[in-house]
Design a protein around this motif. Sequence first.
Motif, short mmCIF file in Angstrom:
data_model
loop_
_atom_site.label_atom_id
_atom_site.label_comp_id
_atom_site.label_asym_id
_atom_site.label_seq_id
_atom_site.Cartn_x
_atom_site.Cartn_y
_atom_site.Cartn_z
N CYS C 168 39.18 33.50 -48.82
CA CYS C 168 39.33 33.21 -50.68
C CYS C 168 38.26 31.24 -50.52
O CYS C 168 37.35 32.19 -51.70
CB CYS C 168 40.43 31.99 -51.01
N LEU C 169 38.26 31.19 -50.28
CA LEU C 169 36.86 29.24 -50.21
C LEU C 169 35.63 29.94 -50.35
O LEU C 169 34.85 29.61 -51.31
CB LEU C 169 36.93 28.67 -49.30
N MET C 170 35.39 31.27 -49.25
CA MET C 170 34.15 31.86 -49.69
C MET C 170 34.07 32.69 -49.62
O MET C 170 31.71 32.35 -51.01
CB MET C 170 33.47 32.64 -47.94
N VAL C 171 34.72 32.58 -50.74
CA VAL C 171 34.34 34.55 -52.12
C VAL C 171 33.97 33.27 -53.13
O VAL C 171 33.29 33.54 -54.79
CB VAL C 171 35.68 34.76 -52.15
N TRP C 172 34.97 32.20 -53.85
CA TRP C 172 34.40 31.47 -54.99
C TRP C 172 33.29 30.43 -54.71
O TRP C 172 33.26 30.63 -55.18
CB TRP C 172 35.77 30.68 -54.51
N LEU C 173 33.02 30.31 -53.65
CA LEU C 173 31.98 29.99 -53.75
C LEU C 173 30.67 30.89 -53.85
O LEU C 173 29.81 30.45 -54.50
CB LEU C 173 31.24 28.85 -51.76
N GLU C 174 30.63 31.59 -53.31
CA GLU C 174 29.84 33.08 -53.89
C GLU C 174 29.66 33.21 -55.03
O GLU C 174 28.31 33.27 -55.32
CB GLU C 174 30.08 33.83 -52.84
N ASN C 175 30.47 32.84 -55.66
CA ASN C 175 30.22 33.12 -57.44
C ASN C 175 30.50 31.66 -58.24
O ASN C 175 31.24 31.46 -59.18
CB ASN C 175 31.65 34.05 -57.67
N SER C 176 30.09 30.73 -57.12
CA SER C 176 30.04 29.83 -57.99
C SER C 176 28.36 29.18 -58.06
O SER C 176 27.69 29.69 -57.82
CB SER C 176 30.38 28.72 -57.61
N ARG C 177 27.88 28.20 -59.19
CA ARG C 177 26.93 27.85 -58.93
C ARG C 177 26.06 27.06 -58.00
O ARG C 177 24.90 27.44 -57.47
CB ARG C 177 26.65 26.35 -60.21
N ASN C 178 27.06 26.84 -56.91
CA ASN C 178 26.27 26.29 -55.57
C ASN C 178 26.45 28.39 -54.64
O ASN C 178 25.04 27.97 -54.09
CB ASN C 178 27.00 25.78 -54.99
N GLY C 179 27.20 28.59 -54.97
CA GLY C 179 26.89 30.04 -53.56
C GLY C 179 25.72 29.80 -54.22
O GLY C 179 24.32 31.01 -53.78
N ARG C 180 25.34 30.74 -55.85
CA ARG C 180 24.16 31.67 -56.25
C ARG C 180 22.65 31.00 -55.64
O ARG C 180 21.81 31.73 -55.51
CB ARG C 180 24.41 31.66 -58.13
N ALA C 181 22.56 29.57 -56.11
CA ALA C 181 21.71 28.13 -55.24
C ALA C 181 21.34 29.09 -53.98
O ALA C 181 20.33 29.31 -53.20
CB ALA C 181 21.47 27.67 -55.75
N MET C 182 22.11 28.87 -53.07
CA MET C 182 22.45 29.59 -51.95
C MET C 182 21.51 31.15 -52.02
O MET C 182 21.00 30.90 -51.10
CB MET C 182 22.97 29.54 -50.86
#
Lengths: 295, 260, 322
Positions: C168-182
Amino acid sequence: MPILNNLMQQLVNGLALGSIYALIALGYTMVYGIIGMINFAYGEIFMFGAYAGLVLALTNYVNVYVALLGATFITMVLGVVIERVAYRPLRRSSRLSALISAIGVSFFLSSLMVRVKGPNTRGFPTLFENRIFEIGDFQITIYQIVIIGVAGLLMLSLHLFVTYSKMGRAMRACAQDQDAASLMGVNIDRVISVTFAIGSGLAGAAGVLAGIYFNAVQPYMGLLAGLKAFAAAVLGGIGSIPGAMIGGLVIGLTEILGVTVNLSEYKDAFAFAILILVLLFKPSGIMGRKANKKV
Amino acid sequence: MSLLTLDNVTIRFGGLTAVDTVNLEINQGEILALIGPNGAGKSTVFNLITSIYQPTEGTISLAGKPLVGIPTHKIAEMGITRTFQTIRLFSELSVLDNVKIGAHCRGKAGLFQAFTRLPGMKREEAEIEEKAIKALEFLDLATKCEEMAKNLSYGEQRRLEIARALVSKPKLLLLDEPAAGMNPQEKVVLMEMIRRIRDTGITIFLVEHDMKLVMGISERIAVLDYGKLIAEGTPLEVRSNNAVIEAYLGSGKFKSRIRR
Amino acid sequence: MKKLLNNWIVQVLLFLSLLGLTAYGSQMINDIIPPYLLMIAFFIGINLIMALGLNLITGVTGQLSLGHAAFMSIGAYSSAIATVNFDLPFLLGVLIGGLIASVFGVIIGFPTLRLTGDYLAISTLGFAEIVRVQFTNMKITNGAIGFLGIEGSTTFPIVMTIAVLMICLMVWLENSRNGRAMLAIREDEVASSAVGINTTLYKIQAFAIGAFCAGVGGALFAHTTTFIQPTDFGFQKSVDILSIVVLGGLGSIPGTIIGAIVLTAAPEILRPLSNYRMIVYGLLLVVIMIFRPYGLMGGVNLRQAVRRAMMFPKKKQAGREE
């Protein structure tokens, strides 16, 4: 002056070890110079060379030169085949894909050898009698002389080949600009094959020398040796042939000196510590040129 | 009023002086074009402004604030965004994501927000999405939102790069050969778009080879040759400037390019 | 209904019930399946947790790390020291393992930021070797002999709940501003910094979170096997985890899950062939790279499907085509 004697002695030992690293490092550096990839499987080619030498040496009719030449030839073929099968299809893909493919090859070769020859360390048969020469206060064994001599000879011939032969010129051209070289009529595929053949042959020869020197051959010997040789190549400046030689000697010497000052438990970490430091502070290495970032 | 000022900017790569004591002012709200033969140092000027390169000498400032030594990622935050001569999109990501990433410097959410997904973060996400879609609509790409960037046509990719640079509402937009690889119809559309972008209050500084486009939209033109600024003025002035004709034509075989 | 689902408190409750359900379900499974299968399931979960971390570093952010086993070992040893030498509760030990690994993730992340691609890969590998040599020579870890007497506190529901939490945390991260930056950094670093992404910051974040996952996985591993030694965390282990990520498809969370299941279970299922496991591994990496350079799930756009389902279920989708 016992400390000084000891130091001289360690320098000789370090030189012998360093020559082996330098031979493997040359392969890394040549391939990197031409196609810009790390042939992660070089350590395993080195290991294959050692085993090929071992198998040849176990047949009674073979002397040291035949074992050396035979192992060199076998690893040359191996190197070319690996490039054909595992790297060429990926030449236009991302570097990550090529690197992972190379790691795959490396795993394949070492585990294949475990299957075929077993996981245990094997001794190397005596191909010629070892003798010890006393020079002043320190000793040098005939093995060390052979290793340093053969390595020196191979490096010199490589240098002459790259500098003066037509193929050597083509290799240097490819290292500068592949597309331009190919427009000038250089057959890139052939140049890359030859590069792999030479690099792998040197690694194979190094394998036999290491087998004789340490009297030990083992399927996983390639990993650590390969990584240290890579460290040597980076230290010298990747892509630079003299750099690889210098880097190999430096790594060999530091390792031996580390053992001398009673840090032998950490000896395997030295090369990596040096590697990381070099990458951080002078990524272009001792002999490397600084490349400008292109945007 | 000058928005961006280049003061005695020089950069050397080894023995090569790629940009040589360039003085240039870009005024608020204008369209300024930088032209010059291949290798004159035009893209290097852009790389200097965006801090990808640091000048060997000289200063660059945006509305009085110095830019030299500031990391590239802060430059966007300060209000300068750009496109690249060789398209640099996030090619494995969707068109929409590309533009959303362009709005990065206007967002605030950090790791905490990413993991807690509090309403504030979702509001920001919705805002970013809305802005991104607006930027895509502006550049006529709204129908391509879910397409992967690498699957767009060349002209569309150029426009997507502009959308990505535009979404953060920069003060100054740098366009590095925006028309390269476009067909004539696309170029006409592009000219119209650049004008419309300027009309929203964004100053435009572009490098371009297509003289028709340059002459058509720029209010001022600066000419760079061997790293030196050899002329500056209105399109009419530059067109008739002897030094420019010399630099471009030399032997005369590119005459058509200027007269067109 | 949709409005209700968009309410934060409702979402938190849904999330907690998902975790509860996972714990309950895995307890049921724990009680009915034979111990041998259970052990495989344990390791699928642990490998998945670690692979999710590597997927973030290598798959999402594009930084090839060949030293994931080092973070795992740091988590394993520090949690073991926490529970054995300091008598701390097990779950706290796991957290400590993750956090200390994460600190090392930042430490290794910092200098390596100056490196790219192959150089980064090799220095992470070098770092991992240094860590292994260090553990071999430390007193508190009992050196090469290995750390004995760790309590087998890891239970199946704990592994599964943590795994689901991490997903869950990974899916959320990927769909956040931070995840997009990565993701942007993976795609093009120069363009990323031109749009204002502080590439250093996000690479460090990726390393810190990825190392945390590996540390938690290592801690769970230590408290499953009850005995750890430095050779458990060699280069081979790093490649095992990398194979999971690569096989599944770099950057794909569903791919990582599939990879973890396949590569953990396959050697057990093919027990008679297990001698050839490493040979097959090697070949597999080569063959996948040649024929499916993006992995099994690469190019399958589940990410967007997941996002649609989870984040923007109602926005302006009518006009858009897939």
